[in-house]
Design a protein around this motif. Structure first.
Motif, PDB file in Angstrom:
ATOM      1  N   GLY A 169       0.784  -1.233   0.000  1.00 43.81           N
ATOM      2  CA  GLY A 169       0.000   0.000   0.000  1.00 43.81           C
ATOM      3  C   GLY A 169       0.809   1.271   0.000  1.00 43.81           C
ATOM      4  O   GLY A 169       0.232   2.362   0.090  1.00 43.81           O
ATOM      5  N   ILE A 170       2.133   1.196  -0.103  1.00 43.20           N
ATOM      6  CA  ILE A 170       2.919   2.426  -0.137  1.00 43.20           C
ATOM      7  C   ILE A 170       2.587   3.187  -1.416  1.00 43.20           C
ATOM      8  O   ILE A 170       2.325   2.588  -2.460  1.00 43.20           O
ATOM      9  CB  ILE A 170       4.427   2.124  -0.037  1.00 43.20           C
ATOM     10  CG1 ILE A 170       5.195   3.396   0.313  1.00 43.20           C
ATOM     11  CG2 ILE A 170       4.965   1.461  -1.305  1.00 43.20           C
ATOM     12  CD1 ILE A 170       6.614   3.151   0.765  1.00 43.20           C
ATOM     13  N   THR A 171       2.549   4.499  -1.340  1.00 39.71           N
ATOM     14  CA  THR A 171       2.144   5.315  -2.484  1.00 39.71           C
ATOM     15  C   THR A 171       3.292   6.214  -2.936  1.00 39.71           C
ATOM     16  O   THR A 171       4.261   6.424  -2.208  1.00 39.71           O
ATOM     17  CB  THR A 171       0.918   6.176  -2.149  1.00 39.71           C
ATOM     18  OG1 THR A 171       1.222   7.027  -1.036  1.00 39.71           O
ATOM     19  CG2 THR A 171      -0.283   5.300  -1.797  1.00 39.71           C
ATOM     20  N   SER A 172       3.144   6.734  -4.119  1.00 40.91           N
ATOM     21  CA  SER A 172       4.163   7.612  -4.685  1.00 40.91           C
ATOM     22  C   SER A 172       4.365   8.828  -3.790  1.00 40.91           C
ATOM     23  O   SER A 172       3.412   9.450  -3.328  1.00 40.91           O
ATOM     24  CB  SER A 172       3.730   8.062  -6.083  1.00 40.91           C
ATOM     25  OG  SER A 172       4.702   8.890  -6.673  1.00 40.91           O
ATOM     26  N   GLY A 173       5.624   9.149  -3.526  1.00 44.77           N
ATOM     27  CA  GLY A 173       5.957  10.283  -2.660  1.00 44.77           C
ATOM     28  C   GLY A 173       6.226   9.889  -1.233  1.00 44.77           C
ATOM     29  O   GLY A 173       6.854  10.657  -0.484  1.00 44.77           O
ATOM     30  N   GLN A 174       5.771   8.708  -0.803  1.00 47.44           N
ATOM     31  CA  GLN A 174       6.085   8.250   0.547  1.00 47.44           C
ATOM     32  C   GLN A 174       7.535   7.778   0.607  1.00 47.44           C
ATOM     33  O   GLN A 174       8.174   7.535  -0.414  1.00 47.44           O
ATOM     34  CB  GLN A 174       5.127   7.129   0.975  1.00 47.44           C
ATOM     35  CG  GLN A 174       3.716   7.612   1.231  1.00 47.44           C
ATOM     36  CD  GLN A 174       2.836   6.512   1.825  1.00 47.44           C
ATOM     37  OE1 GLN A 174       2.876   5.363   1.409  1.00 47.44           O
ATOM     38  NE2 GLN A 174       2.024   6.881   2.808  1.00 47.44           N
ATOM     39  N   ASP A 206      -6.039   5.247  -5.687  1.00 46.16           N
ATOM     40  CA  ASP A 206      -6.970   4.839  -6.742  1.00 46.16           C
ATOM     41  C   ASP A 206      -6.208   4.537  -8.023  1.00 46.16           C
ATOM     42  O   ASP A 206      -5.227   5.204  -8.355  1.00 46.16           O
ATOM     43  CB  ASP A 206      -7.997   5.938  -7.021  1.00 46.16           C
ATOM     44  CG  ASP A 206      -8.917   6.192  -5.831  1.00 46.16           C
ATOM     45  OD1 ASP A 206      -9.121   5.247  -5.027  1.00 46.16           O
ATOM     46  OD2 ASP A 206      -9.426   7.319  -5.712  1.00 46.16           O
ATOM     47  N   ILE A 207      -6.677   3.531  -8.753  1.00 52.33           N
ATOM     48  CA  ILE A 207      -6.106   3.238 -10.061  1.00 52.33           C
ATOM     49  C   ILE A 207      -7.226   3.303 -11.107  1.00 52.33           C
ATOM     50  O   ILE A 207      -8.406   3.198 -10.775  1.00 52.33           O
ATOM     51  CB  ILE A 207      -5.417   1.860 -10.103  1.00 52.33           C
ATOM     52  CG1 ILE A 207      -6.431   0.745  -9.865  1.00 52.33           C
ATOM     53  CG2 ILE A 207      -4.286   1.792  -9.092  1.00 52.33           C
ATOM     54  CD1 ILE A 207      -5.834  -0.644 -10.095  1.00 52.33           C
ATOM     55  N   SER A 208      -6.853   3.491 -12.349  1.00 53.06           N
ATOM     56  CA  SER A 208      -7.837   3.564 -13.423  1.00 53.06           C
ATOM     57  C   SER A 208      -7.287   2.882 -14.658  1.00 53.06           C
ATOM     58  O   SER A 208      -6.069   2.768 -14.842  1.00 53.06           O
ATOM     59  CB  SER A 208      -8.190   5.021 -13.737  1.00 53.06           C
ATOM     60  OG  SER A 208      -7.048   5.736 -14.150  1.00 53.06           O
ATOM     61  N   CYS A 209      -8.207   2.422 -15.508  1.00 51.41           N
ATOM     62  CA  CYS A 209      -7.805   1.789 -16.761  1.00 51.41           C
ATOM     63  C   CYS A 209      -8.947   1.874 -17.761  1.00 51.41           C
ATOM     64  O   CYS A 209     -10.102   2.142 -17.391  1.00 51.41           O
ATOM     65  CB  CYS A 209      -7.398   0.337 -16.546  1.00 51.41           C
ATOM     66  SG  CYS A 209      -8.761  -0.752 -16.072  1.00 51.41           S
ATOM     67  N   ASN A 210      -8.640   1.661 -19.033  1.00 50.83           N
ATOM     68  CA  ASN A 210      -9.628   1.559 -20.090  1.00 50.83           C
ATOM     69  C   ASN A 210      -9.829   0.096 -20.442  1.00 50.83           C
ATOM     70  O   ASN A 210      -8.863  -0.683 -20.454  1.00 50.83           O
ATOM     71  CB  ASN A 210      -9.183   2.326 -21.334  1.00 50.83           C
ATOM     72  CG  ASN A 210      -9.042   3.815 -21.069  1.00 50.83           C
ATOM     73  OD1 ASN A 210      -9.792   4.399 -20.283  1.00 50.83           O
ATOM     74  ND2 ASN A 210      -8.073   4.444 -21.723  1.00 50.83           N
ATOM     75  N   THR A 257      -5.486   1.495   5.072  1.00 43.28           N
ATOM     76  CA  THR A 257      -6.564   1.525   6.067  1.00 43.28           C
ATOM     77  C   THR A 257      -7.902   1.713   5.371  1.00 43.28           C
ATOM     78  O   THR A 257      -8.902   1.061   5.703  1.00 43.28           O
ATOM     79  CB  THR A 257      -6.318   2.668   7.070  1.00 43.28           C
ATOM     80  OG1 THR A 257      -5.024   2.504   7.650  1.00 43.28           O
ATOM     81  CG2 THR A 257      -7.372   2.647   8.161  1.00 43.28           C
ATOM     82  N   THR A 258      -7.938   2.618   4.406  1.00 38.46           N
ATOM     83  CA  THR A 258      -9.062   2.731   3.475  1.00 38.46           C
ATOM     84  C   THR A 258      -8.507   2.423   2.094  1.00 38.46           C
ATOM     85  O   THR A 258      -7.831   3.262   1.500  1.00 38.46           O
ATOM     86  CB  THR A 258      -9.678   4.137   3.499  1.00 38.46           C
ATOM     87  OG1 THR A 258     -10.103   4.445   4.827  1.00 38.46           O
ATOM     88  CG2 THR A 258     -10.862   4.219   2.546  1.00 38.46           C
ATOM     89  N   PRO A 259      -8.773   1.215   1.555  1.00 33.46           N
ATOM     90  CA  PRO A 259      -8.194   0.860   0.257  1.00 33.46           C
ATOM     91  C   PRO A 259      -8.689   1.791  -0.845  1.00 33.46           C
ATOM     92  O   PRO A 259      -9.793   2.350  -0.777  1.00 33.46           O
ATOM     93  CB  PRO A 259      -8.685  -0.575   0.034  1.00 33.46           C
ATOM     94  CG  PRO A 259      -9.101  -1.070   1.382  1.00 33.46           C
ATOM     95  CD  PRO A 259      -9.586   0.132   2.125  1.00 33.46           C
ATOM     96  N   GLY A 260      -7.869   1.942  -1.859  1.00 31.91           N
ATOM     97  CA  GLY A 260      -8.289   2.710  -3.020  1.00 31.91           C
ATOM     98  C   GLY A 260      -9.268   1.927  -3.879  1.00 31.91           C
ATOM     99  O   GLY A 260      -9.505   0.729  -3.674  1.00 31.91           O
TER     100      GLY A 260
END
Length: 295
Positions: A169-174, A206-210, A257-260
């Motif tokens: 769950g680590i995110t960009s910038g952490q 959050d992630i997104s895709c087509n 803790t709150t998933p994306g």
């Protein structure tokens, strides 16, 4: 002159390992470095810590010092080396801290080791060219590394290899903090960035895709396979679905803790009219459907 108990100065037992001595020195050096600690006596304490490290952090000097015995005092304040003392440590040693000179060390040290304790190099080969400092760097990981957690091997500029644990769950910038792996025994701070992904884009957790649809899948409805970081899932797509429709898969983003969430945009892809038969089919469709796509 007074006898110096170097083990007491660093707060370690005489049985301490080289790593324990190194950790104790680094901790005290950070605490008492004159650039950071302006309290009265901090600079003298810092010099004393460096002197203790100069001896206990050098295998030959430590062996020679230990040969005096745990309780050797040689007359208390009138310390003298034992008769016949001759340190054969091979001349100059290591530099304890930036800008040090022989005057930084006590008469006790000079009596035992000749006063020429300064030199190049550093503790354990790592170098102490100054006070411990935090070092920052970036590490690129995949979204899958964040989703599942991972272990990554990295190489430092000084040739050392480290195994880095990537937490789920680590995110960009952490930042991942590696204790005592930075400059002069400071910390190494690795800032996370995500490598470009062939399917997904990311924003926070959050992630997104087509996802592409054939025209008949959109018109008639279908069980639509959708890629996620946790594997493929099937969505029941209703008949009459239009291109551009957006859907959400709750909790399918990066864990936390709150998933994306995962957001899906549906795109209708038209097969090419590559043959005469294909073109005839489209002409029949055009005649059958009285449909204006731009109405």
């Amino acid at each position: 002159m007074d006898y110096k108990d170097y083990y007491k100065i660093l707060g370690v037992p005489r049985t301490a390992t080289a790593d324990e001595i190194k950790r104790a020195y680094r901790k005290l050096a950070r605490e008492f470095h004159p650039d950071k600690n302006k309290a009265k006596g901090a600079e003298d304490k810092f010099k004393e810590i460096n002197e203790a490290n100069e001896v206990l952090g050098d295998e030959k000097k430590r062996q020679a010092y230990d040969s005096l015995g745990a309780n050797y005092r040689g007359g208390g304040s009138g310390f003298q080396p034992p008769p016949g003392w001759n340190f054969g440590g091979g001349g100059r040693g290591r530099r304890g801290h930036a800008g040090a000179d022989p005057g930084d060390f006590s008469d006790f040290f000079s009596t035992l080791f000749g006063g020429g304790g300064m030199g190049g190099g550093g503790f354990g080969g790592g170098g102490f060219g100054g006070p411990p400092e935090d070092t920052r760097a970036r590490i690129s990981i995949s979204l899958e590394d964040s989703y599942n957690g991972a272990n990554r091997a990295i190489s430092l500029s000084n040739g050392r290899n480290l195994n880095v644990k990537i937490p789920k769950g680590i995110t960009s910038g952490q930042t991942i903090r590696l204790s005592e792996q930075g400059s002069n025994g400071g910390n190494l701070l690795l800032e996370i960035e995500f490598a470009a992904h062939p399917q997904f884009k990311v924003e926070g957790r959050d992630i997104s895709c087509n996802v592409n649809l054939a025209p008949w899948e959109a018109a008639l409805g279908t069980k639509l396979p959708v890629p996620t970081l946790g594997g493929t899932v099937e969505l029941n797509l209703p008949a009459g679905t239009q291109g551009g429709k957006k859907m959400r898969l709750k909790g399918r983003g990066l864990p936390g803790t709150t998933p994306g969430d995962q957001f899906i945009t549906l795109q209708i892809v038209t097969p090419p009219a590559a043959t005469d038969e294909d073109r005839k089919f489209y002409e029949d469709m055009s005649a059958h459907f009285k449909f204006d796509a731009r109405a």
